[in-house]
Structure formats: C-alpha cells, structure tokens
Design a protein around this motif. Structure first.
Motif: not given
Length: 302
Positions: A276-284, A287
């Motif tokens: 999800q977007d929140a995880e991608v922001q924390q750990n690119p 993606r």
C-alpha cells in the motif's frame, strides 16, 4: 534435521538491517495458529520471523539463509525466543526437512537493503567494489568470473533472459572488447558507454538490468527458485500455506505458473498482493514486491 551455523569466520552483523516487506499481509497469508511450525526459507534479517514467533509462544520456526551474515543477524534478532527458532545455513532449494511438515512456508526473494548497501558485496554500482554478487560468500564463482570468461553470445543471452535488456548484444560486445573488469564501477561505465545517449540518460541507469542479470546468473536464482517451488508443497501439512514474495517479473511468473500447475495446491491469490502507499513511502523498495499465496489441499498425497 540438525540445526547448523554458518561454517565461516564470524562477520560483523551490527549493520545488517532489513525492513520486512508486506509484513501484515504475510502474517495474514500464513494463517498462523498455536503450536504451528513454520519455515522461513529466506530469513534475512529475521523481520518476518520475529513477527511469526511473537504471534504465539507455542509457535516454532525453522529459518534458512544462504548468506552467512544474514543468518547470524537473524540469530541475534531472534535470540529472545530461545530454542523455538532453529537455523540452517543453506539455499532453500537444497534444504532437506526429512519427515518434518510445516504449517506454513515463507520465501522472500528480495535482496536485502544491507546486501545492496554494503559496497564490498558488489551488488550495486553506486560505489567502487569488487565484482562479487555472491549471496553465499562461501561460493567460489563470482560476477567477475562470469563477465571475464563467458563468450559474447552467452553474455548477451544472460543479459536478455535475466535482465530483459533489449540492447544485450550491443552491451555484451562492448564488454568482451574491453575486458577484463574487476570493479562494479568499471563495468557500469563500460555499459553506459555502449548505449545511445537517450538510453544512457533515461529513467534508470543503463547498467541496472545487466547487474540484475549478473546477480541472478551468479546465484542461479531462477534455477533454485524453480527447484524450491517443486519441493515446497510436499513440505506442507494439509491446508498449510505457501507464501512467496517476488520482486521482478521473472520470479513472479515462475511463482504464478508453479502455483497454478501444482495438483496439490489451491491458489488463494488470483492477483498478487502489492504494498500500500503508506508502506511504499516508508520503504520505497517495497514498491515492486508481489505476494502470492497458495494452500496445500487437505487430500493431497504425501
């Protein structure tokens, strides 16, 4: 089964850090249950395993990794759980569980952040380092051996097959003309000089796909994955879950077709689960992660 430690001098694992991707989705996919015994086939830094063991004090875990540094980092991370985790230094395709059957099996096929960030491992061309790329440091064959000995046709095949590099022939020709190469940056610069300017200054560095292909070839990653996927369903209890995280299309394709083609498995994910977007922001790096889940049928033959 006998637990073992890596047969090597003790490396410094203090800097080994890996953020487990899709952690909540993995836990849900494994359907953890009390008294369950789970296999983490690529334990890495132990992030997924920590969450599995913390879910219930009766859960046991078998942890594998072919990277001695990762395995020792996982042993340190999971020390608080005493003898509930057991550790084995091995590639998951070469593991022999004997009569043991697991309630769930996890394989995270990604290269850890630490492996990329440690220049001496040679996975990245961001810093000058030996052309190594071995997941298992006890293995003899390195990326330098491959680059400096294979002929142009074979190099082009590797780049195209494992890196999906459309300029594979052109790059292979340049490499053969200018080898030997000893460092990551020397090779990356040669690759950049072999492609047109538009390609050279594109969204990703022109060496990215070649380095992926070399890493896959040096470690025989797709061959090992294919072997593991053929064996893992037999290691599951009836209704046990098989959870695989892949990071590029070649891996994901193998997982998808293996799940669908295995008579003893029921596929539980029609499409892969993604971060999800929140995880991608924390750990690119999450993606590109794709999670697929299957379960062993309760009437499957052993």
């Amino acid at each position: 089964m006998t637990a073992s430690s890596p047969d090597c001098s003790t490396p410094d694992t203090s800097g080994f850090h890996h953020i487990p991707v899709l952690l909540e989705e993995v836990v849900a996919g494994l359907a953890l249950r009390p008294n369950g015994h789970y296999l983490d086939a690529t334990v890495g830094g132990g992030g997924h395993s920590y969450r599995i063991l913390a879910a219930d004090p009766s859960i046991r875990l078998t942890a594998l990794d072919q990277d001695p540094m990762a395995l020792q980092a996982a042993q340190a991370r999971l020390a608080e759980f005493g003898d509930r985790p057991q550790f084995y230094h091995t590639n998951f395709a070469e593991f022999h569980p004997g009569a043991q059957r697991f309630d769930g099996i996890l394989a995270d096929l990604g290269v850890s952040s630490t492996q990329f960030d440690q220049a001496e491992r040679g996975f990245s061309f961001r810093q000058t380092a030996p052309l190594d790329m071995r997941m298992n440091s006890l293995q003899d064959f390195t990326a330098a051996d491959l680059i400096n000995t294979e002929d142009e046709t074979e190099l082009a095949r590797i780049f195209y097959t494992y890196g999906e590099e459309r300029l594979s022939r052109r790059i292979a020709r340049r490499i053969v003309e200018h080898r030997p190469f000893e460092t990551t940056t020397e090779l990356a610069e040669a690759i950049a000089r072999s492609v047109p300017p538009k390609y050279r200054y594109g969204r990703i560095h022109p060496a990215t796909r070649v380095f992926q292909a070399l890493r896959i070839a040096v470690n025989r990653e797709l061959e090992m994955l294919e072997q593991f996927l053929s064996l893992a369903p037999q290691w599951l209890q009836p209704n046990g879950r098989l959870v695989i995280i892949s990071f590029h299309s070649l891996e994901d394709r193998l997982v998808k077709h293996s799940f669908r083609g295995h008579d003893d498995l029921t596929v539980l994910t029609k499409k892969p689960i993604e971060a999800q977007d929140a995880e991608v922001q924390q750990n690119p790096r999450s993606r590109s992660a794709k999670l697929r889940i299957a379960a062993r049928k309760d009437n499957a033959a052993d």
